[in-house]
Design a protein around this motif. Structure first.
Motif, PDB file in Angstrom:
ATOM      1  N   ALA A  19       0.869  -1.227  -0.100  1.00 25.53           N
ATOM      2  CA  ALA A  19      -0.014   0.187   0.237  1.00 25.53           C
ATOM      3  C   ALA A  19       0.438   1.254  -0.400  1.00 25.53           C
ATOM      4  O   ALA A  19       0.510   2.317  -0.614  1.00 25.53           O
ATOM      5  CB  ALA A  19      -1.397   0.141   1.367  1.00 25.53           C
ATOM      6  N   ASP A  20       1.986   1.434   1.051  1.00 20.76           N
ATOM      7  CA  ASP A  20       2.996   2.458   0.817  1.00 20.76           C
ATOM      8  C   ASP A  20       3.308   2.677  -0.380  1.00 20.76           C
ATOM      9  O   ASP A  20       3.801   3.557  -1.363  1.00 20.76           O
ATOM     10  CB  ASP A  20       3.958   2.559   1.867  1.00 20.76           C
ATOM     11  CG  ASP A  20       3.461   2.517   3.211  1.00 20.76           C
ATOM     12  OD1 ASP A  20       2.057   2.856   3.388  1.00 20.76           O
ATOM     13  OD2 ASP A  20       3.762   1.927   4.195  1.00 20.76           O
ATOM     14  N   ASN A  21       3.687   1.696  -1.366  1.00 23.95           N
ATOM     15  CA  ASN A  21       4.604   2.156  -2.128  1.00 23.95           C
ATOM     16  C   ASN A  21       3.413   2.508  -3.475  1.00 23.95           C
ATOM     17  O   ASN A  21       3.871   3.413  -3.944  1.00 23.95           O
ATOM     18  CB  ASN A  21       4.931   0.250  -2.722  1.00 23.95           C
ATOM     19  CG  ASN A  21       5.864   0.047  -1.530  1.00 23.95           C
ATOM     20  OD1 ASN A  21       7.194   0.753  -1.930  1.00 23.95           O
ATOM     21  ND2 ASN A  21       6.404  -1.673  -2.212  1.00 23.95           N
ATOM     22  N   PHE A  22       2.495   1.647  -3.556  1.00 22.76           N
ATOM     23  CA  PHE A  22       1.386   2.232  -3.861  1.00 22.76           C
ATOM     24  C   PHE A  22       1.235   3.891  -3.871  1.00 22.76           C
ATOM     25  O   PHE A  22       1.508   4.630  -5.478  1.00 22.76           O
ATOM     26  CB  PHE A  22      -0.008   1.205  -4.172  1.00 22.76           C
ATOM     27  CG  PHE A  22      -1.297   1.971  -4.663  1.00 22.76           C
ATOM     28  CD1 PHE A  22      -1.348   1.674  -5.676  1.00 22.76           C
ATOM     29  CD2 PHE A  22      -1.895   2.626  -4.005  1.00 22.76           C
ATOM     30  CE1 PHE A  22      -2.301   2.427  -6.683  1.00 22.76           C
ATOM     31  CE2 PHE A  22      -3.247   3.689  -4.465  1.00 22.76           C
ATOM     32  CZ  PHE A  22      -3.585   3.474  -6.211  1.00 22.76           C
ATOM     33  N   ARG A  23       0.802   4.201  -2.775  1.00 21.63           N
ATOM     34  CA  ARG A  23       0.886   5.794  -2.552  1.00 21.63           C
ATOM     35  C   ARG A  23       1.683   5.975  -2.683  1.00 21.63           C
ATOM     36  O   ARG A  23       1.933   7.373  -3.806  1.00 21.63           O
ATOM     37  CB  ARG A  23       0.102   5.655  -1.130  1.00 21.63           C
ATOM     38  CG  ARG A  23      -1.079   4.806  -0.590  1.00 21.63           C
ATOM     39  CD  ARG A  23      -1.490   5.921   0.800  1.00 21.63           C
ATOM     40  NE  ARG A  23      -0.566   5.368   1.822  1.00 21.63           N
ATOM     41  CZ  ARG A  23      -0.787   4.356   2.432  1.00 21.63           C
ATOM     42  NH1 ARG A  23      -1.652   3.484   1.994  1.00 21.63           N
ATOM     43  NH2 ARG A  23       0.076   3.223   3.127  1.00 21.63           N
ATOM     44  N   ALA A  24       3.404   5.646  -2.795  1.00 19.47           N
ATOM     45  CA  ALA A  24       4.406   6.426  -3.151  1.00 19.47           C
ATOM     46  C   ALA A  24       4.611   7.126  -4.783  1.00 19.47           C
ATOM     47  O   ALA A  24       4.976   8.127  -5.394  1.00 19.47           O
ATOM     48  CB  ALA A  24       5.617   5.571  -3.203  1.00 19.47           C
TER      49      ALA A  24
END
Length: 276
Positions: A4-9
């Protein structure tokens, strides 16, 4: 959580760079206009906000990067609308894109809060204009079209990222479901194999136990025979007793005891016992 963090980044990075690319020609257009207003300052500020968000993103602060764009972007949009066309300014539509962005990079609650606060800004601008505190500066059609183009591209990008995220989530769910089915099948096969191994081992243990019991009885019979041979009984009574004991304890159908004759050339049946 890492996915999820990778997607948001990735989302914030793409959004910020696209915003910078689209805002830069808009800034140039406002700078070369003969009529000076605050639009150039607001657009410059938004470009700086995107740059700061990218810097925070490079430092690994995904949450701070997203909140920087949301909070400062919301303020920049409000200032631009107040100093330009008020509630009729096309920049008002950008609040929709900002709310969608907040829902994606943070959560739906923050997105809803952005939309509610944006509605408050719209009503505040309308009341200011109605009460004479705000005089809108109507925008030319070409400039209005440029602003609409910018906003529509931003919204299209947000929709594209949202649908991509949804498709990826569905693909991950399907993959997890298939992996779970495979794991369940392997567990069932392993459970069946274990049950078969346990049943086989139990049967082997039962067979070994039966053999041990039989041997124990045989050893007990041998001991009884040995004890019987140590008595002072005559052969006429001892040998039938031994034959009967061997027959009973070893489970033989027929038991007989042979002794050599006096010349030790022939075996003579001295005692016998059988069922029936």
């Amino acid at each position: 959580e890492s996915d999820a963090d990778n997607f948001r980044a990735k989302f914030i990075n793409g959004f910020a760079w696209i915003a910078i690319v689209l805002l830069t020609p808009a800034l140039i257009r406002y700078l070369v206009r003969p009529v000076a207003d605050s639009s150039a300052i607001v657009i410059s500020g938004l470009i700086v906000v995107m740059a700061v968000a990218l810097f925070l993103l490079r430092k690994g602060n995904v949450g701070a990067s997203g909140m920087t764009i949301i909070v400062l972007g919301w303020l920049g949009l409000g200032i631009q609308a107040y100093t330009a066309d008020g509630v009729k300014d096309v920049i008002i539509i950008a609040y929709v894109a900002l709310g969608l962005l907040a829902s994606i990079v943070v959560n739906w609650r923050v997105g809803g809060l952005v939309i509610l606060s944006s509605i408050g800004v719209v009503w505040a601008l309308a009341l200011l204009e109605v009460n004479g505190f705000l005089t809108p500066v109507l925008q030319q059609p070409i400039g209005y079209s440029w602003d609409l183009t910018f906003i529509f591209i931003i919204i299209a990008m947000l929709i594209s990222y949202s649908t991509t995220s949804l498709r990826n989530a569905i693909a991950r769910a399907n993959k997890s479901e298939a992996s779970l089915r495979t794991s369940n099948k392997e567990l069932q096969e392993l459970n069946q194999s274990l049950e078969e191994r346990v049943a086989s081992r139990t049967a082997e243990l039962e067979l070994a136990n039966q053999r041990n019991e039989k041997r124990a009885k045989q050893f007990e019979a041998i001991a009884q025979v040995a004890r019987a041979t140590t008595t002072n009984e005559s052969l006429e009574t001892l040998l039938p007793r031994l034959a009967s004991l061997i027959n009973e304890q070893f489970g033989f159908y027929h038991a007989g005891i042979f002794l050599l004759d006096e010349d030790r050339t022939n075996a003579v049946l001295r005692a016998a016992n059988s069922e029936g």
